[in-house]
Design an enzyme around this catalytic site. Structure first.
Site, short mmCIF file in Angstrom:
data_model
loop_
_atom_site.label_atom_id
_atom_site.label_comp_id
_atom_site.label_asym_id
_atom_site.label_seq_id
_atom_site.Cartn_x
_atom_site.Cartn_y
_atom_site.Cartn_z
N GLU A 1 -2.61 7.04 3.16
CA GLU A 1 -3.48 5.97 2.68
C GLU A 1 -3.90 5.17 3.90
O GLU A 1 -3.09 4.91 4.79
CB GLU A 1 -2.69 5.10 1.67
CG GLU A 1 -3.33 3.78 1.32
CD GLU A 1 -4.73 3.91 0.70
OE1 GLU A 1 -4.95 4.75 -0.17
OE2 GLU A 1 -5.62 3.15 1.15
N ASP B 1 -8.39 12.52 -3.71
CA ASP B 1 -8.92 11.48 -4.61
C ASP B 1 -9.56 10.35 -3.81
O ASP B 1 -9.10 9.21 -3.84
CB ASP B 1 -7.74 10.97 -5.47
CG ASP B 1 -8.15 9.94 -6.48
OD1 ASP B 1 -9.35 9.85 -6.80
OD2 ASP B 1 -7.26 9.21 -6.95
N1 SAM Z 1 -4.91 8.59 -5.82
C1 SAM Z 1 -4.70 7.21 -6.25
C2 SAM Z 1 -4.21 7.21 -7.67
O1 SAM Z 1 -4.58 8.10 -8.45
O2 SAM Z 1 -3.42 6.33 -8.02
C3 SAM Z 1 -5.95 6.38 -6.14
C4 SAM Z 1 -6.67 6.50 -4.86
S1 SAM Z 1 -8.14 5.55 -4.71
C5 SAM Z 1 -9.25 6.34 -5.77
C6 SAM Z 1 -8.70 6.04 -3.12
C7 SAM Z 1 -7.88 5.50 -1.97
O3 SAM Z 1 -8.26 6.15 -0.76
C8 SAM Z 1 -8.07 4.01 -1.71
O4 SAM Z 1 -6.82 3.37 -1.82
C9 SAM Z 1 -8.60 3.94 -0.28
O5 SAM Z 1 -8.10 2.84 0.46
C10 SAM Z 1 -8.12 5.24 0.31
N2 SAM Z 1 -8.89 5.80 1.43
C11 SAM Z 1 -10.21 5.67 1.72
N3 SAM Z 1 -10.55 6.46 2.75
C12 SAM Z 1 -9.43 7.13 3.11
C13 SAM Z 1 -9.15 8.13 4.08
N4 SAM Z 1 -10.10 8.61 4.88
N5 SAM Z 1 -7.89 8.60 4.17
C14 SAM Z 1 -6.91 8.14 3.34
N6 SAM Z 1 -7.11 7.20 2.39
C15 SAM Z 1 -8.36 6.70 2.28
#
Ligand code: SAM
Length: 280
Positions: free
Chosen positions: A118, A164
């Site tokens: 994350e 995701d």
């Molecule tokens: N998978 C989680 C769930 O189902 O509970 C929700 C995830 S949310 C849709 C997407 C997350 O990706 C956010 O918390 C955001 O901060 C993070 N994020 C954005 N770009 C990212 C990256 N390049 N690598 C890792 N995390 C990232």
């Protein structure tokens, strides 16, 4: 750009679909004694407070998890998912919602492994704290797409990869396809589950076309819509694209989607879909 916070959306209809599919895949992997890796590339904070300012402001969970978690006629396909929600809300009041990492933590066995990344400076520390005492788990503040190259294949040669991203950057729509292709090249027997929002239908058609042309086989698409497609701002549906789905998943989703549609979209404006982008 990291303005997206999942706490505004936790427990909405898209989470219900995503976490139903996630928990069914995990339950299927658990049917064999062999250990596996759960890789969550965009893990979020892990736990969301539904009585908190963010969730209260949008109220999205009220039209999602709140509509189903205490129904008497819960289909068996939802049991493992709802057991995770119940484990966080033991007194019968819906105060917390488990993100994908906590769903995996609840359902994985003592000998399986979790790897979660994350990037957000506020969400990452919450994720790390959740897993500090879990020997099976590793969390990193790192780019999720990069993990599809550096963490695959797992030593166990079995696993679920959940992808995701927030899609706040248009480039995410290409990055997910590239990421799947990269990951699959390294770990062709793994189960890959990609979440997508339907904001503009054209963006999703492009993803499915690119996957069709990728040479990857056994790609299942599952979708739950709450409103007809539109070119106005906002998500009208969401879906999961699953590579190498467990053999029962297609039937399980066909069983459970009509029930979810009835409870989550009582207005009758929604739709469901389970179909192969590429079959066997
Ligand atoms: N998978 C989680 C769930 O189902 O509970 C929700 C995830 S949310 C849709 C997407 C997350 O990706 C956010 O918390 C955001 O901060 C993070 N994020 C954005 N770009 C990212 C990256 N390049 N690598 C890792 N995390 C990232």
């Amino acid at each position: 750009m990291l303005s997206y916070r999942h706490s505004f959306h936790a427990g909405n209809h898209a989470d219900v679909l995503k976490h139903t599919v996630q928990s069914l895949i995990i339950t299927a992997l658990n049917e064999k004694d062999k250990p596996y890796l759960y890789l969550d590339t965009h893990a979020g904070a892990g736990r969301y407070q539904l009585s908190g300012e963010h969730a209260e402001r949008t109220g999205e969970y009220l039209e999602g998890i709140a509509r189903i978690w205490q129904q008497d006629d819960l289909p068996e396909e939802l049991e493992s998912y709802i057991s995770c929600v119940q484990a966080l809300n033991k007194n019968g009041k819906l105060r917390f919602y488990p993100g994908s990492p906590l769903i995996a933590r609840h359902l994985l066995r003592p000998f399986d492994k979790l790897n979660m990344t994350e990037l957000h400076p506020s969400d990452y520390p919450m994720l790390r704290n959740e897993f500090q005492k879990d020997d099976r788990a590793r969390t990193e503040r790192a780019d999720g797409f990069q993990q599809l190259k550096s963490k695959l294949p797992p030593l166990s040669r079995r696993g679920l990869v959940l992808i995701d991203p927030p899609y706040e950057m248009k480039t995410d729509y290409q990055a997910v396809v590239q990421g799947l292709v990269e990951g699959y090249k390294r770990f062709g027997t793994g189960v890959f589950a990609l979440w997508y929002p339907v904001v503009l239908r054209q963006q999703i058609k492009r993803i499915t076309k690119e996957l069709e042309a990728s040479g990857i086989r056994r790609i299942l698409q599952i979708e739950l819509g709450v409103r007809p497609d539109s070119d106005r701002f906002g998500m009208t549906a969401s879906g999961m694209i699953v590579i190498n789905p467990p053999w029962k998943l297609e039937q399980q989703m066909n069983n459970v989607l009509p029930w979810l549609l009835k409870h989550l979209v009582p207005s009758g404006t929604g739709h469901t879909k389970v179909s192969w982008i590429v079959p066997e």
